[in-house]
Structure formats: structure tokens, C-alpha cells
Design a protein around this motif. Structure first.
Motif, PDB file in Angstrom:
ATOM      1  N   ALA A  19       8.371 -12.023  -1.894  1.00 58.90           N
ATOM      2  CA  ALA A  19       7.328 -12.697  -2.859  1.00 58.90           C
ATOM      3  C   ALA A  19       5.960 -11.944  -3.139  1.00 58.90           C
ATOM      4  O   ALA A  19       5.205 -12.700  -4.016  1.00 58.90           O
ATOM      5  N   ASP A  20       6.015 -11.619  -2.012  1.00 56.14           N
ATOM      6  CA  ASP A  20       3.890 -11.103  -2.023  1.00 56.14           C
ATOM      7  C   ASP A  20       3.552  -9.636  -2.594  1.00 56.14           C
ATOM      8  O   ASP A  20       4.959  -9.223  -2.488  1.00 56.14           O
ATOM      9  N   LYS A  21       2.594  -9.894  -3.084  1.00 57.00           N
ATOM     10  CA  LYS A  21       1.966  -7.857  -3.415  1.00 57.00           C
ATOM     11  C   LYS A  21       0.521  -7.945  -2.430  1.00 57.00           C
ATOM     12  O   LYS A  21      -0.125  -8.723  -1.810  1.00 57.00           O
ATOM     13  N   ILE A  22       0.885  -6.804  -2.118  1.00 56.64           N
ATOM     14  CA  ILE A  22      -0.382  -5.839  -0.942  1.00 56.64           C
ATOM     15  C   ILE A  22      -1.692  -5.489  -2.672  1.00 56.64           C
ATOM     16  O   ILE A  22      -0.706  -4.838  -3.447  1.00 56.64           O
ATOM     17  N   ILE A  23      -2.642  -6.168  -3.085  1.00 55.26           N
ATOM     18  CA  ILE A  23      -3.335  -5.487  -4.241  1.00 55.26           C
ATOM     19  C   ILE A  23      -4.902  -4.710  -3.381  1.00 55.26           C
ATOM     20  O   ILE A  23      -4.803  -4.377  -2.134  1.00 55.26           O
ATOM     21  N   SER A  24      -4.810  -3.599  -3.789  1.00 55.22           N
ATOM     22  CA  SER A  24      -6.371  -2.482  -3.658  1.00 55.22           C
ATOM     23  C   SER A  24      -6.785  -2.177  -4.994  1.00 55.22           C
ATOM     24  O   SER A  24      -6.744  -2.723  -5.736  1.00 55.22           O
ATOM     25  N   LEU A  25      -8.083  -2.497  -4.362  1.00 56.20           N
ATOM     26  CA  LEU A  25      -9.129  -2.716  -5.311  1.00 56.20           C
ATOM     27  C   LEU A  25     -10.947  -1.875  -4.767  1.00 56.20           C
ATOM     28  O   LEU A  25     -10.660  -1.738  -3.337  1.00 56.20           O
TER      29      LEU A  25
END
Length: 238
Positions: A19-25
Motif C-alpha cells: 500500500a505504501d510508496k517511498i518518495i525521493s525529494l
């Protein structure tokens, strides 16, 4: 876990669990951020849509005990709809954010890099230029301390007969060291504009074979620096 606020551009995301995502910012104050957005793949919400690459956001995150933080809230500053709806603009936009992802290490924020990133995306959204991508790459290399030597041969210091460009030396070489890539006078002129901060002058130029030459040299410099190819820089013609 401390809570912090920042402004950031989404560079990349990938799936985590069901259900989740890893976000790179890349943030103004915190530099490279990797954070988990919980539950965004379960339902289609504005929260999840805002966390797609090429989105400029106000973010609130919990600082985790590991390298992964947790996204608490996001608010759109600019989602760049024109870029995302046009395939050619999208290719350029993805190349810009992927270069930041690959080239910039984990560190505190660098306001010059952040401004360069946002300015490039904003220009792409409003009015594309044949030289936008190469202008961005050459300026980013400068910020990272890799400025091309254009006044003399990087091998011997000779100021005449500068007809080649050395990736390893990041600059021009004379005919005595001509094993490097040949470069035209037009390409030298454009790279000189960008290196001297006259990016607007380069962006005003029309498309020509020189544009491809300037772009290929910039890509080679970036990939030489990180020692591998940046996939988005090779997704078709720019």
C-alpha cells in the motif's frame, strides 16, 4: 520523532509493500529526502497524485530513526501540468529530476541547486527551449564544481588550436592532444555563454546540430562524474 517542514521537488518514487510508496525529494533545507507515504496505493487521492515526480510541494515529514522519514502532509506549490501532459516535455522533465537524484548526494539542502532545479522546471512548463536541458546540465555541473576549461588546453596550457573536448579533463584540448572528441566553434560559444551565466542567451537560440553537440557533451560530463548512464537522458531525442 521530530516533525519538520520544507519545500521540495519530487524526484522519484517506488513501491513499498502492498500500500505504501517511498518518495525521493530534494528540499530547500534538508537536501535529499527519502520518505514513506503510507497507504497512497490503496486509494486514488490528491495526496498520492501530488507525490508523483516533477511536483513542487510544501511538505511536512516525521524524521524517522532510519534513513526513511514519514510523509505527514503535502501541499501543492506547482504540479507542472503542461510538462506532464506532453511526452517530449515529460522526457525532459524526467531527465532533469533523475540527474538531481543520481548526481546529488545525501546532504543538507543547497539553495543554489534547489533554485536551479525549480527554475529549469518552471521554464520548461512556460516556454521550452532547445537548449534548456543542456543549459541545466552545464549549470548543475558548475554548481558541483565541474566548470569546463575553455580558454586553453587542459593538457598543456596552449591557447591556440582548441578543436577537441576532453571528458576526463573537463575542457578543451589542442590538436596535439586530439584523441578527445572534436568540438565545433559554435558549441564552444554556447557552452561559454552558459558557463559565464548567460543562460538566457543560450535559451534564445534556435535548434541546430550545435544543440545536439552541446547536449551530448553535457551528458557525457554528468555520466563521467557518476560513472554510469542516467536512463532518462537517453529516452529518445530531445
Amino acid at each position: 520523532m521530530p516533525l519538520y517542514n520544507d519545500q521540495a521537488v519530487v524526484l522519484r518514487n517506488w513501491k513499498l509493500g502492498e500500500a505504501d510508496k517511498i518518495i525521493s525529494l530534494y528540499g530547500v533545507e534538508h537536501g535529499k529526502i527519502r520518505a514513506v507515504a503510507k497507504g497512497v496505493r490503496k486509494t486514488k487521492t490528491k495526496f498520492g497524485a501530488r507525490l508523483e515526480p516533477i511536483s513542487y510541494l510544501k511538505i511536512q515529514c516525521w524524521e524517522g530513526s532510519s534513513e526513511l522519514h514519514i510523509v505527514s502532509q503535502v501541499e501543492s506549490i506547482e504540479l507542472f501540468p503542461r510538462i506532464k501532459s506532453d511526452l517530449e516535455l515529460l522526457r525532459k522533465g524526467l531527465a532533469i529530476v533523475e540527474v538531481i537524484e543520481e548526481l546529488i548526494g545525501d546532504s543538507t539542502g543547497d539553495i543554489e541547486i534547489f533554485k536551479l532545479l525549480v527554475r529549469a522546471l518552471d521554464t520548461l512548463e512556460r516556454r521550452d527551449s532547445p537548449y534548456l536541458l543542456s543549459g541545466f546540465l552545464w549549470r548543475l555541473l558548475q554548481v558541483e564544481g565541474v566548470s569546463p576549461e575553455l580558454s586553453c588546453c587542459v593538457e598543456c596550457g596552449e591557447p591556440e588550436g582548441l578543436e577537441f573536448f576532453s571528458n576526463s579533463g573537463s575542457g578543451l584540448v589542442c590538436s596535439s592532444h586530439g584523441s578527445a572528441k572534436r568540438i565545433s566553434k559554435g558549441a564552444i560559444e554556447v557552452i561559454s555563454y552558459i558557463s559565464q551565466g548567460e543562460v538566457a542567451r543560450a535559451l534564445a537560440l534556435g535548434d541546430s546540430p550545435v544543440r545536439l553537440e552541446v547536449e551530448e557533451l553535457a551528458i557525457s560530463q554528468v555520466e563521467n562524474l557518476i560513472s554510469h548512464k542516467v536512463k532518462a537522458l537517453h529516452l529518445g531525442s530531445y
